[in-house]
Design a protein around this motif. Structure first.
Motif, PDB file in Angstrom:
ATOM      1  N   UNK A 137      -2.389   6.321 -21.234  1.00 14.65           N
ATOM      2  CA  UNK A 137      -1.028   6.057 -20.803  1.00 14.65           C
ATOM      3  C   UNK A 137      -0.705   6.957 -19.610  1.00 14.65           C
ATOM      4  N   UNK A 138      -0.152   6.385 -18.555  1.00 14.59           N
ATOM      5  CA  UNK A 138       0.191   7.088 -17.306  1.00 14.59           C
ATOM      6  C   UNK A 138      -1.039   7.676 -16.617  1.00 14.59           C
ATOM      7  N   UNK A 139      -2.186   7.090 -16.851  1.00 11.38           N
ATOM      8  CA  UNK A 139      -3.405   7.554 -16.184  1.00 11.38           C
ATOM      9  C   UNK A 139      -3.284   7.393 -14.672  1.00 11.38           C
ATOM     10  N   UNK A 140      -3.753   8.406 -13.938  1.00 11.83           N
ATOM     11  CA  UNK A 140      -3.735   8.331 -12.473  1.00 11.83           C
ATOM     12  C   UNK A 140      -5.004   8.933 -11.907  1.00 11.83           C
ATOM     13  N   UNK A 143      -4.449  12.890 -11.145  1.00  6.11           N
ATOM     14  CA  UNK A 143      -4.405  13.899 -12.190  1.00  6.11           C
ATOM     15  C   UNK A 143      -5.624  13.887 -13.108  1.00  6.11           C
ATOM     16  N   UNK A 144      -6.246  12.725 -13.277  1.00  7.69           N
ATOM     17  CA  UNK A 144      -7.395  12.621 -14.181  1.00  7.69           C
ATOM     18  C   UNK A 144      -8.509  11.794 -13.539  1.00  7.69           C
ATOM     19  N   UNK A 145      -9.090  12.308 -12.447  1.00 16.54           N
ATOM     20  CA  UNK A 145     -10.059  11.514 -11.679  1.00 16.54           C
ATOM     21  C   UNK A 145     -11.314  11.142 -12.467  1.00 16.54           C
ATOM     22  N   UNK A 148     -10.410   8.264 -14.755  1.00 14.98           N
ATOM     23  CA  UNK A 148     -10.134   7.111 -13.896  1.00 14.98           C
ATOM     24  C   UNK A 148     -11.447   6.475 -13.424  1.00 14.98           C
ATOM     25  N   UNK A 149     -12.374   7.289 -12.967  1.00 17.10           N
ATOM     26  CA  UNK A 149     -13.644   6.773 -12.439  1.00 17.10           C
ATOM     27  C   UNK A 149     -14.561   6.239 -13.535  1.00 17.10           C
ATOM     28  N   UNK A 150     -14.341   6.698 -14.782  1.00 16.57           N
ATOM     29  CA  UNK A 150     -15.177   6.235 -15.890  1.00 16.57           C
ATOM     30  C   UNK A 150     -14.796   4.830 -16.348  1.00 16.57           C
ATOM     31  N   UNK A 151     -13.607   4.374 -15.991  1.00 17.27           N
ATOM     32  CA  UNK A 151     -13.163   3.044 -16.412  1.00 17.27           C
ATOM     33  C   UNK A 151     -13.689   2.031 -15.402  1.00 17.27           C
ATOM     34  N   UNK A 152     -14.871   1.522 -15.723  1.00 17.60           N
ATOM     35  CA  UNK A 152     -15.525   0.527 -14.872  1.00 17.60           C
ATOM     36  C   UNK A 152     -16.298  -0.440 -15.772  1.00 17.60           C
ATOM     37  N   UNK A 172       0.921   2.551 -16.750  1.00 17.92           N
ATOM     38  CA  UNK A 172       2.226   3.116 -17.089  1.00 17.92           C
ATOM     39  C   UNK A 172       2.965   2.294 -18.136  1.00 17.92           C
ATOM     40  N   UNK A 173       2.471   1.132 -18.436  1.00 15.48           N
ATOM     41  CA  UNK A 173       3.151   0.253 -19.384  1.00 15.48           C
ATOM     42  C   UNK A 173       2.873   0.670 -20.828  1.00 15.48           C
ATOM     43  N   UNK A 174       3.942   0.685 -21.631  1.00 14.36           N
ATOM     44  CA  UNK A 174       3.814   0.903 -23.071  1.00 14.36           C
ATOM     45  C   UNK A 174       4.266  -0.355 -23.811  1.00 14.36           C
ATOM     46  N   UNK A 175       3.996  -1.510 -23.216  1.00 10.75           N
ATOM     47  CA  UNK A 175       4.455  -2.779 -23.777  1.00 10.75           C
ATOM     48  C   UNK A 175       3.908  -2.998 -25.184  1.00 10.75           C
ATOM     49  N   UNK A 176       2.677  -2.560 -25.427  1.00 11.85           N
ATOM     50  CA  UNK A 176       2.069  -2.720 -26.746  1.00 11.85           C
ATOM     51  C   UNK A 176       2.228  -1.455 -27.582  1.00 11.85           C
ATOM     52  N   UNK A 177       1.985  -0.319 -26.965  1.00 16.06           N
ATOM     53  CA  UNK A 177       2.080   0.978 -27.634  1.00 16.06           C
ATOM     54  C   UNK A 177       1.873   2.072 -26.600  1.00 16.06           C
ATOM     55  N   UNK A 178       2.338   3.286 -26.903  1.00 12.50           N
ATOM     56  CA  UNK A 178       2.020   4.438 -26.060  1.00 12.50           C
ATOM     57  C   UNK A 178       0.551   4.812 -26.203  1.00 12.50           C
TER      58      UNK A 178
END
Length: 396
Positions: A137-140, A143-145, A148-152, A172-178
């Protein structure tokens, strides 16, 4: 399958506020007080997961089994992340969800051993898993490179919102859950330690996000204080991140930072931790990633760059010679200075404009710690005395 090779067939029936587990057509156990139940049978060596599709239940079920088996072999199972510095120094990070455990351990200048579950044996620390299950949640990228780079390609996202037309992810969406998650193999993290085996730790960090604005941003703990805070497993939840909360923060305590996964008494795990700390001369730090200058809604959350600076200073030994003073309520040793951190930020009480209000908030939080600790048995007097100062007869 049982020991004779016979197959056991399970089914579940929802009955109002509980789950009834049926085995071969007859009632075997009555489950939970909700529509979700995780039933572990050590005798039959099986796990039954009911009423949830959350992938984390599988890994935590195995972790629960390990928490029962490994202490008998002299191995301390730990709900923590672990990384390795270029000097060969190992660090462990304990913390509940939202305290920064994954964020602070997955950094470019240190090698990740694992982000969630480890064992500590006579030979050192080793990872139970072959991958990571990071909250995103709120991954950027800023702040967390590493995350971020591992999500491929090959990573799996859970509960992350996606635009069905553009196929773009909305972290940034918590539409389903945080509790949005990304699962990926450890090899997706640059310079990860493969296999996940390393030496004994030099530093342990107990992470908390104190939303009451009471705990200092960083403090050094004795082994007894480490055991006390380890058994307490404290953090705080705030409105907007947890369903059902009002406008005030809510204190959360989870023994050993993983109470649902402990088949043995919490004091057993804490005793093992204290023994290993003394044997290997390990430093322990309380690192607060929460609020300063007031509680949630009044104060401000500690900036990540300051938390990283305090963490780096502790890891590099730059706080070893710094003068420290005991916190007025929690008695942990607070450094008076830290490189790249404003000195006033280190003093939690001084950051409040109304210091009498701080004292009251500190006494209130101390009382919450004390009340929570009443449930533990077989705790030594030294560990009991390592807790915060209490109000007795109207005086501290």
């Amino acid at each position: 399958m049982n020991e004779a090779g016979e197959e056991h067939r399970f089914s579940t029936v929802r009955m109002a506020d509980r789950i009834v587990v049926l085995e071969n057509g007859s009632i075997a156990e009555e489950g939970t007080h909700s529509e979700t139940g995780i039933v572990i049978s050590f005798k039959r060596r099986c796990v039954l997961i009911c009423g949830t599709s959350y992938a984390g239940e599988m890994k935590k079920s195995v972790f629960t089994v390990l928490n029962y088996l490994l202490p008998a072999q002299g191995i301390l199972p730990m709900h923590c992340s672990c990384n390795l510095g270029d000097r060969g120094d190992v660090a462990l990070f304990f913390g509940l969800s939202g305290t920064g455990k994954t964020t602070l351990s997955a950094v470019a200048d240190r090698r990740l051993v694992g982000d969630d579950e480890h064992g500590w044996s006579d030979d050192g620390v080793f990872n139970f898993e072959g991958g990571c299950y990071a909250k995103c949640i709120h991954l950027s990228r800023e702040h967390e490179p590493q995350i971020w780079n591992a999500i491929r390609f090959g990573a799996v996202l859970e509960n992350v919102a996606i635009d069905t037309e553009t196929r773009l992810l909305d972290y940034d969406s918590a539409a389903f859950t945080e509790n949005t998650r990304a699962a990926y193999p450890l090899i997706y993290i640059d310079r990860a330690v493969i296999p996940g085996v390393t030496g004994h730790p030099s530093n342990i960090f107990l992470l908390t996000a104190d939303a009451f604005g009471v705990l200092p941003p960083i403090a050094k703990l004795t082994p007894e204080q480490t055991m006390y805070h380890f058994m307490s497993g404290y953090t705080a939840k705030v409105a907007g991140t947890e369903r059902g909360l009002g406008s005030e923060p809510s204190a959360t305590f989870s023994a050993c930072f993983g109470a649902p996964f402990l088949p043995r008494p919490a004091a057993n795990y804490a005793s093992m931790l204290g023994d290993k700390m003394r044997r290997h001369n390990v430093n322990c730090w309380l690192l607060n990633t929460g609020w300063v200058g007031g509680a949630y809604g009044v104060g401000q959350r500690i900036k990540l760059r300051y938390t990283r600076a305090m963490l780096t200073a502790a890891l590099e030994g730059k706080l070893d010679g710094v003068p420290m003073e005991p916190h007025p309520f929690f008695k942990v040793m607070v450094p008076k200075a830290c490189p790249d951190v404003p000195s006033e930020l280190l003093q939690a009480r001084g950051m409040w404009s109304d210091q009498a209000a701080y004292d009251q908030a500190a006494l209130d939080l101390s009382g919450r710690f004390s009340k929570n600790f009443e449930k533990f048995s077989n705790v030594s007097a030294e560990v009991m005395e390592a807790g915060p100062i209490m109000l007795v007869g109207g005086r501290v």
